[in-house]
Design an enzyme around this catalytic site. Structure first.
Site: not given
Length: 262
Positions: A121-122, A139
């Site tokens: 994520h991200d 992340g």
């Protein structure tokens, strides 16, 4: 003739260009957008608020746009965007962003993502990147253009890797890697510059030599980092043909929140 295999499940709300190919037993969710010429292989899952550009090739068993592996995630409508002409091989996993960051995971264009790679994520990835088999990004990792990560490289959350940098097989990255630098080992340490990659991308011999001098200023001169940055700035004035690259190196170091590998 339809380009969508009859066993594929494509939500009627999904937006697929008429030229998109979808393989057998693939599942595509309602909030997915896929651009012209993209080919989605068999047994792929594309879900979440995911936008995929043109002429991408996604191979079998990939998972694209799944929820983040983050306990704080509470189902927010976060995003994944993928650019054009990317190759995403078998068993690759790319997750949505989270509300704790900018809310979006990004992958640029012309990237080559090999089997079993995980992009968490991200993460923010540029273009012309190669991630070899089993490379793993935690992340919030940022990769600039032309990065190459060797097989089984693992990158700690929030790390940044600068343009044209490279890691060796099984490198464990826990701090930022400046542009042009090659890193190796567990924990990853500097191991010279990515000279061969720079040659292939059209850097002149003079530019490569100037970047090598910049590398030596940071890693071999014995100067404290603040003094090394001043020396780099002086080197920019002496090497106008390579000044933009030395500046890129210096500015990356100046804005590194985790600190660079040493």
């Amino acid at each position: 003739m339809s380009l969508i295999h009859p066993t594929a499940i494509v939500d009627p709300k999904a937006q697929l260009d008429s030229s998109v190919e979808v393989g057998a037993y693939t599942v595509i969710g309602p909030d997915v957008v896929i651009g012209a010429g993209s080919k989605i292989g068999p047994h792929v899952v594309v879900e979440g608020h995911t936008t995929i550009g043109a002429d991408n090739k996604i191979f079998q068993f990939a998972s694209i746009g799944a929820a983040p592996q983050d306990k704080k995630y509470a189902g927010e409508p976060t995003l994944l965007t993928i650019g054009d002409r990317n190759t995403i091989r078998e068993f690759v996993t790319i997750n949505l962003g989270t509300a704790q960051d900018v809310g979006i995971t990004r992958l640029g264009s012309d990237n080559w993502i090999m089997a079993y790679v995980h992009i968490a994520h991200d993460c923010q990835l540029g273009s012309n990147i190669i991630l070899a088999n089993n490379a793993t990004l935690a992340g919030h990792v940022h990769l600039e253009d032309w990065v190459f990560l060797g097989g089984f490289t693992s990158v700690h959350q929030f790390c940044r890797i600068g343009a044209h940098a490279m890691t060796a097989f099984t490198a464990a990255v826990s701090q930022d890697i400046p542009p042009f630098v090659t890193a190796a080992g567990n924990r990853a340490v500097p191991a010279g510059i990515n000279s061969e990659g720079l040659k292939r991308r059209g850097f002149s011999s003079e530019q490569i030599m100037a970047i090598k001098r910049g590398y030596k200023t940071i890693y071999r001169s014995g100067l404290p980092l603040d003094e090394a940055k001043l020396a780099l700035q002086a080197e920019e004035e002496k090497s106008p043909d390579a000044a933009q690259y030395l500046r890129q190196l210096r500015e990356f170091i100046e804005t590194s929140p985790r600190g660079i590998i040493r």
